[in-house]
Design a protein around this motif. Structure first.
Motif, mmCIF file in Angstrom:
data_model
loop_
_atom_site.group_PDB
_atom_site.id
_atom_site.type_symbol
_atom_site.label_atom_id
_atom_site.label_comp_id
_atom_site.label_asym_id
_atom_site.label_seq_id
_atom_site.Cartn_x
_atom_site.Cartn_y
_atom_site.Cartn_z
ATOM 1 N N LEU A 10 22.337 -6.688 -18.458
ATOM 2 C CA LEU A 10 23.514 -6.916 -17.637
ATOM 3 C C LEU A 10 23.093 -7.344 -16.239
ATOM 4 C CD1 LEU A 10 25.732 -3.917 -18.721
ATOM 5 C CD2 LEU A 10 26.239 -6.319 -19.087
ATOM 6 N N SER A 11 23.884 -8.205 -15.612
ATOM 7 C CA SER A 11 23.584 -8.685 -14.271
ATOM 8 C C SER A 11 24.245 -7.794 -13.230
ATOM 9 C CB SER A 11 24.106 -10.123 -14.135
ATOM 10 O OG SER A 11 24.150 -10.515 -12.794
ATOM 11 N N THR A 12 23.813 -7.927 -11.964
ATOM 12 C CA THR A 12 24.484 -7.215 -10.877
ATOM 13 C C THR A 12 25.930 -7.673 -10.734
ATOM 14 O OG1 THR A 12 23.528 -8.855 -9.357
ATOM 15 C CG2 THR A 12 22.408 -6.738 -9.541
ATOM 16 N N LYS A 13 26.259 -8.829 -11.296
ATOM 17 C CA LYS A 13 27.651 -9.291 -11.281
ATOM 18 C C LYS A 13 28.553 -8.373 -12.091
ATOM 19 C CE LYS A 13 26.513 -14.235 -10.931
ATOM 20 N NZ LYS A 13 26.615 -15.549 -11.605
ATOM 21 N N ASP A 14 27.963 -7.640 -13.032
ATOM 22 C CA ASP A 14 28.733 -6.821 -13.956
ATOM 23 C C ASP A 14 28.954 -5.385 -13.477
ATOM 24 O OD1 ASP A 14 28.940 -8.805 -16.189
ATOM 25 O OD2 ASP A 14 26.764 -8.640 -16.086
ATOM 26 N N LEU A 15 28.394 -5.034 -12.333
ATOM 27 C CA LEU A 15 28.604 -3.685 -11.808
ATOM 28 C C LEU A 15 30.064 -3.530 -11.369
ATOM 29 C CD1 LEU A 15 25.342 -3.265 -9.683
ATOM 30 C CD2 LEU A 15 25.811 -2.317 -11.947
ATOM 31 N N ASN A 16 30.600 -2.338 -11.513
ATOM 32 C CA ASN A 16 32.012 -2.085 -11.198
ATOM 33 C C ASN A 16 32.274 -2.119 -9.692
ATOM 34 O OD1 ASN A 16 32.696 -1.761 -13.888
ATOM 35 N ND2 ASN A 16 32.373 0.468 -13.863
ATOM 36 N N ARG A 17 33.235 -2.945 -9.254
ATOM 37 C CA ARG A 17 33.578 -3.041 -7.838
ATOM 38 C C ARG A 17 34.707 -2.061 -7.532
ATOM 39 N NH1 ARG A 17 32.966 -9.641 -6.881
ATOM 40 N NH2 ARG A 17 30.734 -9.664 -7.446
ATOM 41 N N MET A 79 26.282 -9.231 -0.781
ATOM 42 C CA MET A 79 24.914 -9.292 -1.295
ATOM 43 C C MET A 79 24.768 -8.316 -2.443
ATOM 44 S SD MET A 79 22.738 -9.702 2.245
ATOM 45 C CE MET A 79 23.529 -8.279 3.003
ATOM 46 N N ARG A 80 24.726 -8.843 -3.644
ATOM 47 C CA ARG A 80 24.717 -7.983 -4.826
ATOM 48 C C ARG A 80 23.414 -7.194 -4.948
ATOM 49 N NH1 ARG A 80 26.159 -12.768 -7.176
ATOM 50 N NH2 ARG A 80 24.316 -12.685 -8.541
ATOM 51 N N GLY A 81 22.336 -7.720 -4.382
ATOM 52 C CA GLY A 81 21.065 -7.002 -4.421
ATOM 53 C C GLY A 81 20.769 -6.250 -3.148
ATOM 54 N N GLY A 82 21.780 -6.075 -2.291
ATOM 55 C CA GLY A 82 21.602 -5.304 -1.073
ATOM 56 C C GLY A 82 20.476 -5.817 -0.187
ATOM 57 N N GLN A 83 19.586 -4.922 0.213
ATOM 58 C CA GLN A 83 18.512 -5.281 1.133
ATOM 59 C C GLN A 83 17.548 -6.308 0.533
ATOM 60 O OE1 GLN A 83 18.084 -0.844 1.740
ATOM 61 N NE2 GLN A 83 17.063 -1.580 3.583
ATOM 62 N N VAL A 212 22.335 1.715 4.713
ATOM 63 C CA VAL A 212 22.096 1.655 3.265
ATOM 64 C C VAL A 212 23.350 1.262 2.496
ATOM 65 C CG1 VAL A 212 20.254 3.369 3.392
ATOM 66 C CG2 VAL A 212 22.588 4.108 2.838
ATOM 67 N N VAL A 213 24.532 1.360 3.126
ATOM 68 C CA VAL A 213 25.747 0.949 2.405
ATOM 69 C C VAL A 213 25.706 -0.536 2.066
ATOM 70 C CG1 VAL A 213 27.202 2.786 3.353
ATOM 71 C CG2 VAL A 213 27.043 0.596 4.544
ATOM 72 N N ILE A 214 24.808 -1.285 2.705
ATOM 73 C CA ILE A 214 24.667 -2.702 2.381
ATOM 74 C C ILE A 214 24.194 -2.879 0.940
ATOM 75 C CG2 ILE A 214 22.250 -3.163 2.998
ATOM 76 C CD1 ILE A 214 23.332 -5.567 4.630
ATOM 77 N N ASN A 215 23.581 -1.821 0.386
ATOM 78 C CA ASN A 215 23.121 -1.885 -1.001
ATOM 79 C C ASN A 215 24.246 -1.717 -2.009
ATOM 80 O OD1 ASN A 215 20.290 -2.246 -0.510
ATOM 81 N ND2 ASN A 215 20.194 -0.124 0.148
ATOM 82 N N PHE A 216 25.466 -1.479 -1.525
ATOM 83 C CA PHE A 216 26.625 -1.372 -2.411
ATOM 84 C C PHE A 216 27.448 -2.652 -2.416
ATOM 85 C CE2 PHE A 216 25.664 3.088 -1.496
ATOM 86 C CZ PHE A 216 25.692 3.624 -2.769
ATOM 87 N N GLY A 217 26.823 -3.760 -2.000
ATOM 88 C CA GLY A 217 27.541 -5.033 -1.975
ATOM 89 C C GLY A 217 28.118 -5.411 -3.321
ATOM 90 N N ALA A 218 27.438 -5.055 -4.404
ATOM 91 C CA ALA A 218 27.914 -5.411 -5.743
ATOM 92 C C ALA A 218 29.035 -4.499 -6.220
ATOM 93 C CB ALA A 218 26.753 -5.360 -6.735
ATOM 94 N N GLU A 219 29.186 -3.332 -5.586
ATOM 95 C CA GLU A 219 30.167 -2.352 -6.066
ATOM 96 C C GLU A 219 31.284 -2.063 -5.067
ATOM 97 O OE1 GLU A 219 27.442 0.569 -8.757
ATOM 98 O OE2 GLU A 219 26.711 0.115 -6.749
ATOM 99 N N ALA A 220 31.231 -2.684 -3.884
ATOM 100 C CA ALA A 220 32.281 -2.492 -2.879
ATOM 101 C C ALA A 220 33.443 -3.440 -3.147
ATOM 102 C CB ALA A 220 31.712 -2.736 -1.490
ATOM 103 N N THR A 300 18.677 2.071 -6.579
ATOM 104 C CA THR A 300 18.302 1.172 -7.675
ATOM 105 C C THR A 300 18.796 -0.262 -7.482
ATOM 106 O OG1 THR A 300 20.313 1.748 -8.895
ATOM 107 C CG2 THR A 300 18.329 3.042 -9.355
ATOM 108 N N LYS A 301 19.801 -0.473 -6.627
ATOM 109 C CA LYS A 301 20.471 -1.780 -6.589
ATOM 110 C C LYS A 301 19.553 -2.929 -6.168
ATOM 111 C CE LYS A 301 24.169 0.362 -7.887
ATOM 112 N NZ LYS A 301 23.861 1.760 -7.638
ATOM 113 N N PRO A 302 18.749 -2.789 -5.114
ATOM 114 C CA PRO A 302 17.834 -3.885 -4.786
ATOM 115 C C PRO A 302 16.830 -4.168 -5.896
ATOM 116 C CG PRO A 302 18.112 -2.439 -2.891
ATOM 117 C CD PRO A 302 18.735 -1.738 -4.060
#
Length: 449
Positions: A10-17, A79-83, A212-220, A300-302
């Motif tokens: 699964l891609s980071t695109k598939d994480l729940n926002r 940014m889906r991969g955060g940092q 570190v909340v920047i690492n939740f770009g894919a789920e925000a 884990t996101k990055p």
């Protein structure tokens, strides 16, 4: 079921926002208030005496300056991969590989939160063994995060409310026991300005963390709006709380008694038993628990995006189809957290080594911010946090200078073992980035919000 990529992962695109501003704020506050205030305050007192409140102010200033680059790019794109994505955008492919190695090894700090919790449990229940309690804490939050970021966020929100109550009790009782000469005497500025600044650099774990909340770009839900807001507000709010707590920590008992000791020592001296229990469980316990929970939620996101891009084997990026969590990577970081617990590394060693590694890379990342208008011209032109070119350069080089100065201060207070560990990791990181650079084909992991 989420759509699978061609690789079977699964891609980071598939994480729940699913994360809103309230969730991100709780994560940021929980990340900031933790091992820093609870365990490193005593270390900082040993470095600078009663002037530790000034060191907290220095730490806050350092962190606000260094957070501005995250605010600017976090307000420009999702940014889906955060940092990791941030490094890839600003510094390029090779640097993103170098960054991943430093990132992974700096997160041995996971152990610090679990160990600190066990130390506070020991102050409440004398004789309770540190290692088993540390392992139980790390395991419990590992399982919680395996079961999904939304559930972890709900638990985080509840713990943050109780934590705030526990910290408020510490300040309320402590101010009634303050000794004269808060900002004077032989125990004030025991190592001069260098001591204040060095302790301020160490307390980066206490005043920092909101970025570190920047690492939740894919789920925000709305990352470019919510992430900059959360970074600024949470940092300022928590810094205010720290100012009061550090005054109590350094001005109730003699410095010789509280230096290098956890806050529980002071809490026990100023509180009746019921209040001490409440502070230990809700204040100290939940402060450390929220940091551990938040870290496992974002850590884990990055790496997940780096796996998708080919830096690491694809099987590491497996995502649980029910909970949408990267269970393999979570397990790896869980094991990384176990190593210091089992080997008995000290909290000071863990904190120093992790901070040195992070500050070394922050120098590069801050300078790379100057490339933002060039690499993302259209997105930056529409950004809500766009600044003029001179201001952007001032921010970038100011943040780099702060990171370099903190690295210099921390290096001076580090042991030879810590220096060797950091040097080996940095060399490994450079070799990894250079060797793997030719084999990696990166995908675009950012998008307009």
């Amino acid at each position: 079921m989420a759509e699978m990529t061609s690789t079977g992962e699964l891609s980071t695109k598939d994480l729940n926002r699913v994360l809103g501003r309230k969730d991100l704020m709780s994560i940021a506050v929980g990340q900031i208030i933790g091992a820093g205030i609870m365990s490193l305050t005593g270390v900082a007192i040993g470095m600078t005496g009663k002037s530790v409140p000034l060191s907290f102010m220095v730490a806050a200033i350092f962190k606000i300056i260094m957070a501005i680059p995250f605010i600017i790019i976090g307000g420009t794109v999702r940014m889906r991969g955060g940092q990791y994505t941030q490094v890839a955008i600003l510094a390029g492919q090779k640097w993103s590989g170098i960054y991943m190695i430093t990132y992974i090894f700096s997160n041995v700090a996971l152990a610090m939160y679990a160990i600190s919790f066990a130390q506070y449990a020991q102050s409440l229940i004398p004789g309770i063994p540190l290692m088993p309690v540390s392992i139980i804490m790390l395991t419990a939050f590992y399982i919680l995060n395996i079961m999904g970021v939304q559930g972890a966020a709900v638990v985080q929100n509840a713990m943050v409310v109780l934590m705030a109550s526990g910290l408020a009790i510490f300040v309320a009782f402590g101010f009634g026991h303050l000794q004269p000469g808060i900002f004077s005497g032989s125990d004030f500025m025991t190592n001069g300005v260098r001591g204040i600044m060095g302790a301020g650099a160490l307390l980066g774990f206490a005043a920092g963390g909101a970025f570190v909340v920047i690492n939740f770009g894919a789920e925000a839900k709305n990352p470019t709006k919510d992430i900059p807001f959360v970074i600024v507000v949470s940092t300022l709010a928590v810094s205010g709380v720290y100012a009061f707590m550090s005054i109590v920590a350094a001005n109730v008992l003699p410095i010789s008694e509280v230096a290098y000791q956890p806050l529980s020592l002071v809490a026990k001296a100023v509180m009746p038993n019921w209040a001490f229990v409440f502070f230990t469980v809700c204040g100290a316990g939940f402060a450390l628990s929220t940091t551990l929970n938040a870290t496992l939620a974002w850590v884990t996101k990055p790496v997940l995006q780096a796996v998708e891009d080919g830096w690491f084997p694809k099987f590491l990026g497996a995502i649980n189809e029910k909970y949408k969590t990267p269970h393999v990577l979570l397990t790896i970081f869980y094991l990384i957290g176990l190593i210091p617990i089992i080997t008995g590394l000290s909290i000071g060693t863990i904190a120093n080594a992790a901070l040195l590694i992070m500050q070394a890379f922050n120098i590069v990342l801050s300078i790379a911010l100057t490339r933002l208008p060039k690499v993302l011209p259209e997105e930056y032109a529409r950004s809500k946090v766009k600044v003029s070119t001179p201001v952007l350069y001032t921010i970038a080089y100011g943040a780099a200078a702060c990171a370099a100065y903190q690295f210099y201060l921390l290096w001076g207070f580090s042991t030879n073992v810590e220096k060797i560990y950091v040097a080996v990791i940095l060399v490994m990181a450079v070799l990894f980035g250079c060797v793997m650079n030719k084999k990696v084909k990166m995908t675009i992991s950012y998008e307009a919000d």
